[in-house]
Scaffold this active site. Structure first.
Site, PDB file in Angstrom:
ATOM      1  N   SER B  51      -7.230  10.621  -1.010  1.00 37.86           N
ATOM      2  CA  SER B  51      -7.928   9.809  -1.999  1.00 37.86           C
ATOM      3  C   SER B  51      -8.640   8.604  -1.392  1.00 37.86           C
ATOM      4  O   SER B  51      -9.358   7.899  -2.092  1.00 37.86           O
ATOM      5  CB  SER B  51      -6.948   9.331  -3.070  1.00 37.86           C
ATOM      6  OG  SER B  51      -5.906   8.600  -2.455  1.00 37.86           O
ATOM      7  N   HIS B  90      -4.501   2.476  -1.902  1.00 33.57           N
ATOM      8  CA  HIS B  90      -5.796   2.384  -2.563  1.00 33.57           C
ATOM      9  C   HIS B  90      -6.393   1.002  -2.403  1.00 33.57           C
ATOM     10  O   HIS B  90      -5.738   0.062  -1.954  1.00 33.57           O
ATOM     11  CB  HIS B  90      -5.660   2.720  -4.065  1.00 33.57           C
ATOM     12  CG  HIS B  90      -5.547   4.200  -4.324  1.00 33.57           C
ATOM     13  ND1 HIS B  90      -5.198   4.698  -5.553  1.00 33.57           N
ATOM     14  CD2 HIS B  90      -5.765   5.274  -3.533  1.00 33.57           C
ATOM     15  CE1 HIS B  90      -5.177   6.030  -5.485  1.00 33.57           C
ATOM     16  NE2 HIS B  90      -5.522   6.397  -4.267  1.00 33.57           N
ATOM     17  N   ASP B 116      -7.034   3.426 -11.000  1.00 26.89           N
ATOM     18  CA  ASP B 116      -5.648   3.899 -10.969  1.00 26.89           C
ATOM     19  C   ASP B 116      -4.902   3.724 -12.274  1.00 26.89           C
ATOM     20  O   ASP B 116      -3.697   3.947 -12.321  1.00 26.89           O
ATOM     21  CB  ASP B 116      -4.887   3.165  -9.857  1.00 26.89           C
ATOM     22  CG  ASP B 116      -5.321   3.634  -8.475  1.00 26.89           C
ATOM     23  OD1 ASP B 116      -4.871   3.032  -7.483  1.00 26.89           O
ATOM     24  OD2 ASP B 116      -6.095   4.605  -8.397  1.00 26.89           O
TER      25      ASP B 116
END
Lengths: 216, 174
Positions: B51, B90, B116
């Site tokens: 990701s 992230h 998210d």
């Protein structure tokens, strides 16, 4: 000890096998082994392992946040103990393989080897005769294919170290040593000639006694 | 091979076992020491998903630092979703609070289409910097962490590696 075969090319194996044999030999000669140095090392080592295990358990049960301060303390304590452990091995033990007492006399044996040198260096300190270094190549008591032979090893030890020789007279080869130091004169009296004068003009002195070393 | 162990005196056997125990405990204490130093419960993590591509690939090893209180937008953080033990790596795209007020962050994976919010626990719409975040990424080594992924996907590898290590340390006397 059984016929364990080791690699004769591995200096570490040669040294470890010889160290073990030395310990066994001395214990067999009724030298009382003093394990204090090893015990202190084991105590320091296992104490640090216990601290690590306790930290692991606390972290497992209570998680990171709750145990942060204890973990910090434990890490410092562990580092200190490990430092002490390394210091003990380096400075105090210093290659010691046997510490013992026999008939009131102390003996301390430390061994070492040098890189790429197949020689056994032994430093022996006994109560009365101070510190002495003796060396011998490993080939003295190892066969070419790696079997340890006890007899030449024991003979080397008993004849090189007074205290061990006193304990093991058979291997100490004392008779041989004394013979080389001061050979006993073996006087052989040959039967004398009849002493009568000979017409050939010799002195007529009878042949004297012959000195010869009789091989014991 | 094991006969060499049988010939040892009990104290020497204890010394050999101590050697192995010290290997394990030193590795563990080094990890904990790093944790204390970085103030992070897991100072080194492995990227598990794609990701964050192209910045990070699966198997990259990340080094974290958790002493920076004022996390900025654009920093890459690692956090645990409340209730789950999976670390997610992230980027911070929004921040609320900061200074004297508790800092709250919204994150999104570079390679994801959405932020998210879907990943957070039910009812949670932002991350609490002090509670959820494990640390910010300060450095990385590519690909090295793939071993950890293998170890977690094939757990028998862990036992095999440990068993092999134990054997070599206890039988070796150098």
């Amino acid at each position: 000890m059984g016929d364990t075969k080791i690699s004769p090319h591995s200096l570490a194996e040669l040294k470890n096998t010889t160290d073990d044999a030395l310990g066994n030999y001395l214990r067999g000669l009724k030298f009382e082994q003093d394990n204090t140095k090893l015990d202190v090392r084991l105590a320091i080592g296992y104490a640090s392992v216990v601290i690590a295990a306790a930290t692991f358990a606390a972290d497992y049960k209570l998680g990171w946040e709750a145990t942060k301060t204890w973990t910090a303390v434990a890490v410092v304590a562990y580092a200190l103990l490990n430092g002490a452990f390394t210091y003990w091995m380096w400075a105090v033990e210093k290659g010691c393989v046997f510490d013992g007492v026999r008939e009131g006399k102390k003996i301390s044996v430390a061994s070492k080897t040098k890189k790429h040198d197949p020689t056994y260096y032994l430093t022996v300190s006994s109560a009365n005769s101070g510190s002495k270094q003796i060396t011998a190549p490993f080939t003295t008591w190892f066969t070419a294919d790696g079997y340890f032979v006890a007899k030449p090893f024991q003979q080397w030890l008993a004849s090189s170290v007074e205290a061990i020789g006193n304990a093991d007279s058979k291997n100490a080869l004392r008779d041989e040593r004394d013979e080389i130091a001061s050979p006993s004169p073996e006087v052989e009296l040959t039967p004398q000639g009849n002493g009568t004068a000979e017409a050939s003009g010799t002195d007529g002195k009878a042949k004297g006694s012959k000195r010869s070393k009789r091989k014991g | 091979m094991f006969s060499a162990l049988g010939n040892l005196q009990p104290r020497q056997l204890a010394a050999q076992i101590l050697n192995f125990a010290l290997v394990l405990s030193t590795a563990f204490m080094l990890w904990k020491g790093l944790s204390v130093f970085t103030n992070s419960s897991s100072p080194i993590v492995v990227v598990l998903s794609g990701s964050m591509e192209p910045a990070f690939q699966r198997g990259d090893l990340l080094f974290l630092w958790n002493r920076g209180k004022e996390t900025q937008v654009g920093e890459i953080v690692v956090y645990n979703v409340r209730g789950k033990d999976i670390p997610i790596v992230h980027r911070v795209i929004r921040r609320f609070g900061g200074g004297s007020a508790p800092l709250q962050l919204l994150t999104k994976g570079d390679n994801n289409a959405a932020d998210d919010t879907e990943l957070y626990a039910r009812g949670q719409s932002y991350l609490d910097r002090s509670k959820d975040v494990i640390g910010s990424v300060v450095g990385y080594v590519p690909f090295v962490g793939y071993v950890t992924i293998l170890l977690s996907e094939y757990p028998w590898l862990k036992t095999a590696m440990l068993g092999f290590m134990a054997l070599t340390v206890v039988l070796q006397r150098e």
